[in-house]
Write a protein that holds these residues in place. Structure first.
Motif, PDB file in Angstrom:
ATOM      1  N   ASN A 281      61.684 -44.276 -16.892  1.00 12.40           N
ATOM      2  CA  ASN A 281      62.887 -44.801 -17.471  1.00 12.40           C
ATOM      3  C   ASN A 281      64.186 -44.736 -16.819  1.00 12.40           C
ATOM      4  O   ASN A 281      65.005 -44.908 -17.645  1.00 12.40           O
ATOM      5  CB  ASN A 281      62.929 -44.259 -18.889  1.00 12.40           C
ATOM      6  CG  ASN A 281      63.485 -44.946 -19.983  1.00 12.40           C
ATOM      7  OD1 ASN A 281      63.251 -46.155 -20.200  1.00 12.40           O
ATOM      8  ND2 ASN A 281      64.219 -44.411 -20.692  1.00 12.40           N
ATOM      9  N   VAL A 282      64.118 -44.683 -15.659  1.00  9.01           N
ATOM     10  CA  VAL A 282      65.402 -44.445 -15.043  1.00  9.01           C
ATOM     11  C   VAL A 282      65.922 -45.905 -14.442  1.00  9.01           C
ATOM     12  O   VAL A 282      67.178 -46.101 -14.184  1.00  9.01           O
ATOM     13  CB  VAL A 282      65.546 -43.672 -13.611  1.00  9.01           C
ATOM     14  CG1 VAL A 282      65.065 -42.225 -14.288  1.00  9.01           C
ATOM     15  CG2 VAL A 282      64.452 -44.120 -12.744  1.00  9.01           C
ATOM     16  N   GLY A 283      64.944 -46.979 -14.553  1.00 11.83           N
ATOM     17  CA  GLY A 283      65.370 -48.449 -14.069  1.00 11.83           C
ATOM     18  C   GLY A 283      64.772 -48.727 -12.847  1.00 11.83           C
ATOM     19  O   GLY A 283      65.236 -49.813 -12.309  1.00 11.83           O
TER      20      GLY A 283
ATOM     21  N   ALA B  99      72.090 -51.372 -12.179  1.00  8.62           N
ATOM     22  CA  ALA B  99      71.032 -52.397 -12.193  1.00  8.62           C
ATOM     23  C   ALA B  99      71.161 -53.487 -13.026  1.00  8.62           C
ATOM     24  O   ALA B  99      71.105 -54.668 -12.584  1.00  8.62           O
ATOM     25  CB  ALA B  99      69.839 -51.901 -12.117  1.00  8.62           C
ATOM     26  N   ILE B 100      71.666 -53.150 -14.563  1.00  5.73           N
ATOM     27  CA  ILE B 100      71.651 -54.119 -15.894  1.00  5.73           C
ATOM     28  C   ILE B 100      72.982 -54.630 -15.430  1.00  5.73           C
ATOM     29  O   ILE B 100      72.897 -56.099 -15.513  1.00  5.73           O
ATOM     30  CB  ILE B 100      71.844 -53.186 -16.854  1.00  5.73           C
ATOM     31  CG1 ILE B 100      70.447 -52.796 -17.152  1.00  5.73           C
ATOM     32  CG2 ILE B 100      72.693 -53.902 -17.936  1.00  5.73           C
ATOM     33  CD1 ILE B 100      70.111 -53.274 -18.439  1.00  5.73           C
ATOM     34  N   ASN B 101      74.013 -54.563 -14.816  1.00  3.06           N
ATOM     35  CA  ASN B 101      75.367 -55.203 -14.767  1.00  3.06           C
ATOM     36  C   ASN B 101      75.514 -55.709 -13.402  1.00  3.06           C
ATOM     37  O   ASN B 101      76.581 -56.329 -13.101  1.00  3.06           O
ATOM     38  CB  ASN B 101      76.503 -54.349 -15.203  1.00  3.06           C
ATOM     39  CG  ASN B 101      76.476 -53.881 -16.326  1.00  3.06           C
ATOM     40  OD1 ASN B 101      75.914 -54.364 -17.344  1.00  3.06           O
ATOM     41  ND2 ASN B 101      77.397 -52.994 -16.831  1.00  3.06           N
TER      42      ASN B 101
ATOM     43  N   PHE C  99      71.707 -43.593  -7.678  1.00  2.00           N
ATOM     44  CA  PHE C  99      72.086 -43.463  -8.978  1.00  2.00           C
ATOM     45  C   PHE C  99      72.396 -44.537  -9.765  1.00  2.00           C
ATOM     46  O   PHE C  99      73.418 -45.267  -9.479  1.00  2.00           O
ATOM     47  CB  PHE C  99      73.207 -42.533  -8.779  1.00  2.00           C
ATOM     48  CG  PHE C  99      72.994 -41.152  -8.016  1.00  2.00           C
ATOM     49  CD1 PHE C  99      72.305 -39.818  -8.814  1.00  2.00           C
ATOM     50  CD2 PHE C  99      73.137 -40.965  -6.699  1.00  2.00           C
ATOM     51  CE1 PHE C  99      71.684 -38.842  -8.433  1.00  2.00           C
ATOM     52  CE2 PHE C  99      72.857 -39.794  -6.241  1.00  2.00           C
ATOM     53  CZ  PHE C  99      72.363 -38.464  -6.982  1.00  2.00           C
ATOM     54  N   ASN C 100      71.450 -44.928 -10.727  1.00  2.00           N
ATOM     55  CA  ASN C 100      71.794 -45.828 -11.471  1.00  2.00           C
ATOM     56  C   ASN C 100      72.353 -45.701 -12.722  1.00  2.00           C
ATOM     57  O   ASN C 100      72.417 -44.569 -13.152  1.00  2.00           O
ATOM     58  CB  ASN C 100      70.055 -46.633 -11.657  1.00  2.00           C
ATOM     59  CG  ASN C 100      70.100 -47.940 -12.374  1.00  2.00           C
ATOM     60  OD1 ASN C 100      71.165 -48.625 -12.270  1.00  2.00           O
ATOM     61  ND2 ASN C 100      69.235 -48.063 -13.154  1.00  2.00           N
ATOM     62  N   LYS C 101      72.463 -46.696 -13.702  1.00  2.00           N
ATOM     63  CA  LYS C 101      73.065 -46.616 -14.938  1.00  2.00           C
ATOM     64  C   LYS C 101      74.637 -46.110 -14.883  1.00  2.00           C
ATOM     65  O   LYS C 101      75.103 -45.568 -15.892  1.00  2.00           O
ATOM     66  CB  LYS C 101      72.215 -45.607 -15.777  1.00  2.00           C
ATOM     67  CG  LYS C 101      70.829 -46.366 -16.162  1.00  2.00           C
ATOM     68  CD  LYS C 101      69.921 -46.141 -17.241  1.00  2.00           C
ATOM     69  CE  LYS C 101      68.666 -46.144 -17.184  1.00  2.00           C
ATOM     70  NZ  LYS C 101      67.931 -45.748 -18.635  1.00  2.00           N
TER      71      LYS C 101
HETATM   72  N1  LIG Z   1      72.875 -48.939 -19.264  1.00  2.00           N
HETATM   73  C1  LIG Z   1      71.904 -49.329 -18.274  1.00  2.00           C
HETATM   74  N2  LIG Z   1      70.552 -49.349 -18.729  1.00  2.00           N
HETATM   75  C2  LIG Z   1      69.676 -49.668 -17.792  1.00  2.00           C
HETATM   76  C3  LIG Z   1      70.089 -49.817 -16.260  1.00  2.00           C
HETATM   77  N3  LIG Z   1      68.829 -49.965 -15.545  1.00  2.00           N
HETATM   78  C4  LIG Z   1      67.761 -50.032 -16.383  1.00  2.00           C
HETATM   79  N4  LIG Z   1      68.312 -49.744 -17.641  1.00  2.00           N
HETATM   80  C5  LIG Z   1      67.283 -49.930 -18.847  1.00  2.00           C
HETATM   81  O1  LIG Z   1      66.534 -48.525 -18.743  1.00  2.00           O
HETATM   82  C6  LIG Z   1      65.485 -48.747 -19.470  1.00  2.00           C
HETATM   83  C7  LIG Z   1      64.314 -48.418 -18.503  1.00  2.00           C
HETATM   84  O2  LIG Z   1      64.254 -49.470 -17.529  1.00  2.00           O
HETATM   85  P1  LIG Z   1      63.058 -49.707 -16.543  1.00  2.00           P
HETATM   86  O3  LIG Z   1      63.349 -50.574 -15.443  1.00  2.00           O
HETATM   87  O4  LIG Z   1      61.744 -49.862 -17.540  1.00  2.00           O
HETATM   88  O5  LIG Z   1      62.787 -48.276 -16.170  1.00  2.00           O
HETATM   89  P2  LIG Z   1      61.553 -47.552 -15.191  1.00  2.00           P
HETATM   90  O6  LIG Z   1      62.095 -46.489 -14.343  1.00  2.00           O
HETATM   91  O7  LIG Z   1      60.869 -48.756 -14.404  1.00  2.00           O
HETATM   92  O8  LIG Z   1      60.544 -46.914 -16.024  1.00  2.00           O
HETATM   93  P3  LIG Z   1      59.115 -46.463 -16.174  1.00  2.00           P
HETATM   94  O9  LIG Z   1      58.254 -47.855 -15.529  1.00  2.00           O
HETATM   95  O10 LIG Z   1      58.942 -46.377 -17.467  1.00  2.00           O
HETATM   96  O11 LIG Z   1      58.854 -45.277 -15.181  1.00  2.00           O
HETATM   97  C8  LIG Z   1      65.419 -50.219 -19.872  1.00  2.00           C
HETATM   98  O12 LIG Z   1      65.714 -50.162 -21.483  1.00  2.00           O
HETATM   99  C9  LIG Z   1      66.431 -50.815 -18.963  1.00  2.00           C
HETATM  100  O13 LIG Z   1      67.124 -51.898 -19.799  1.00  2.00           O
HETATM  101  C10 LIG Z   1      71.533 -49.632 -15.974  1.00  2.00           C
HETATM  102  O14 LIG Z   1      71.831 -49.902 -14.745  1.00  2.00           O
HETATM  103  N5  LIG Z   1      72.254 -49.491 -17.006  1.00  2.00           N
END
Ligand SMILES: Nc1nc2c(ncn2[C@@H]2O[C@H](COP(=O)(O)OP(=O)(O)OP(=O)(O)O)[C@@H](O)[C@H]2O)c(=O)[nH]1
Ligand SMILES: [Mg+2]
Length: 408
Positions: free
Chosen positions: A209-211, A364-366, A317-319
């Motif tokens: 869930n880190v993105g 990553a989102i923005n 370092f994301n988010k």
């Molecule tokens: N605020 C914010 N949320 C983010 C960012 N990047 C990803 N997310 C959110 O974090 C959540 C998890 O993102 P994923 O890309 O599924 O994470 P993952 O690391 O692939 O997770 P797993 O596959 O479960 O290991 C989602 O709800 C994304 O929208 C970011 O830069 N900022």
């Protein structure tokens, strides 16, 4: 086994143990994570219980008094499931079930259950199923002991015993079969990996869930499933990415978690081989998570286990958009400053500074700081490429000296 389609949210309680080495804050965060796991698996948490104990009670995990509290709550509030924040021994599980008379689930089972729910391809399903049976095997005896007890008598080797034996054999056969099936797929995967030629291989790794998948989608313009639940990704996705004129392979794969069940590490060996065989790791961290330093430690520990620890690594370092340091009011003279109060700027001066150049802060989102990200990845891939093919040196100039057209 595996089936899990319709989710009806089960009413659940969480039960954890706090040791003298954990402070209250830590154990709260651990239970937060357990609650997130429970929610992902399809449970609604009604209440949390925790007990200070240095070693869990060998018979019932928590003490008798605490268990009585839990029992009363379970009875009065129609609780379906009790979730324990650790792997219970088969005996503990059996004892607790007898006391609480509701479903008793431990952390390992919960994670296996989520994996089962998430496994889409036949490959992932086979891996999860194997882990499920490995977990079930030592617990089989427990399923039958109630029969023996009814019959009683020392040295009774009645039908109960035979049934356990039969079940064991069935499960053992199933395990052998699944292992065989996996071996065949593993071979195919190995060939596939071998066919990818000489391209530098980069893997996204990190806590769940880190993105990782979100970042994968941003840089490779693919559409990998991303979701705000745990373990959204189980299957490995590989994409060819070109930055400037430099091509490489990027892999997105399963996320890690604290106390990842050993059964899963073993049966996901081939998925994890992807990581073990890559040339460069992008270790993605959710810096907005209060426990992110713990996450890094867990990921490093698992990397160590799968022999992926010594690879060139970029810490991503994301988010950063969601990062919020805790604030101390000006007139508050009591609260001591802790890491949680660090601004991003202050964080950069901590141990992160000592990691050197291989640190990045993005959203990553923005799509914040993506240019720096591309540059750092380019330089790291280029370095590996040039070491491998020195005569190709002229093909890939330093990122800033590139004058050709953008090829993407
Ligand atoms: N605020 C914010 N949320 C983010 C960012 N990047 C990803 N997310 C959110 O974090 C959540 C998890 O993102 P994923 O890309 O599924 O994470 P993952 O690391 O692939 O997770 P797993 O596959 O479960 O290991 C989602 O709800 C994304 O929208 C970011 O830069 N900022
Ligand atoms: Mg993912």
């Amino acid at each position: 086994m595996i089936e899990k389609e319709n989710i009806v949210y089960e009413r659940s309680v969480l039960i954890g143990v706090v040791t003298q080495y954990q402070d209250e804050e830590k154990s709260k965060e651990y239970l937060d994570e357990l609650e997130f796991l429970t929610y992902t698996a399809g449970g609604e948490v009604i209440k949390r219980f925790s007990q200070k104990l240095d070693t869990p009670n060998p018979k019932t995990f928590i003490g008798t008094g605490k268990m009585e509290q839990v029992l009363n709550f379970v009875k009065e509030n129609n609780i379906d499931t009790a979730v324990f924040d650790d792997e219970l021994s088969p005996a503990q599980q059996k004892n607790i079930e007898r006391i609480l008379k509701c479903k008793v689930v431990d952390r390992t089972y919960l994670i296996l259950d989520i994996f089962a729910q998430r496994a889409k391809t036949s490959y992932a399903r086979t891996q999860v199923e194997l882990a499920q049976y490995e977990y079930l095997m030592p617990r089989l005896a427990g399923l039958w002991t109630h029969l023996e007890r009814q019959r009683g008598g020392i040295g009774m080797r009645g039908p109960g015993e035979t049934e356990i034996e039969t079940d064991r054999r069935i499960v053992r056969d199933k395990i052998t079969l699944l292992k065989k099936k996996l071996k065949t797929i593993d071979k195919q995967m190995e060939v596939q990996r071998g066919n990818r030629g000489q391209l530098v291989r980069v893997s996204l790794v990190g806590y769940t869930n880190v993105g990782k998948s979100t970042l994968m989608n941003v840089i490779s313009k693919s559409e990998v499933f991303a979701e705000n639940k745990l373990f959204a990704t189980l299957d490995t996705t590989v994409r060819k990415v070109v930055i400037r004129n430099l091509p490489f392979l990027l892999t997105d794969t399963v996320g890690f978690i604290r106390k990842l069940p050993t059964q899963l590490v073993e049966s996901f060996k081939s998925t994890l081989d992807e990581v073990r065989e890559s040339d460069l790791l992008l270790h993605v961290v959710d810096i907005s998570h209060p426990n992110f330093e713990d996450h890094i430690a867990s990921v490093n520990q698992i990397l160590d286990e799968i022999e992926g620890a010594d690879k060139p690594t970029l810490m991503v370092f994301n988010k950063i958009d969601a990062y919020q340091p805790e604030k101390i009011e000006e007139d508050d003279l009591v609260t001591e400053k802790t890491a949680a109060h660090n601004t991003l700027k202050e964080w950069k001066k901590t141990w992160m500074n000592r990691v050197g150049d291989d640190v990045l802060f993005i959203s990553a989102i923005n799509k914040e700081n993506m240019e720096e990200f591309r540059k750092k990845v380019y330089e790291a891939v280029r370095k590996i490429h040039i070491t491998r093919f020195p005569y190709n040196n002229f093909l890939y100039p330093e990122y800033d000296k590139y004058t050709g057209e953008e090829k993407e």
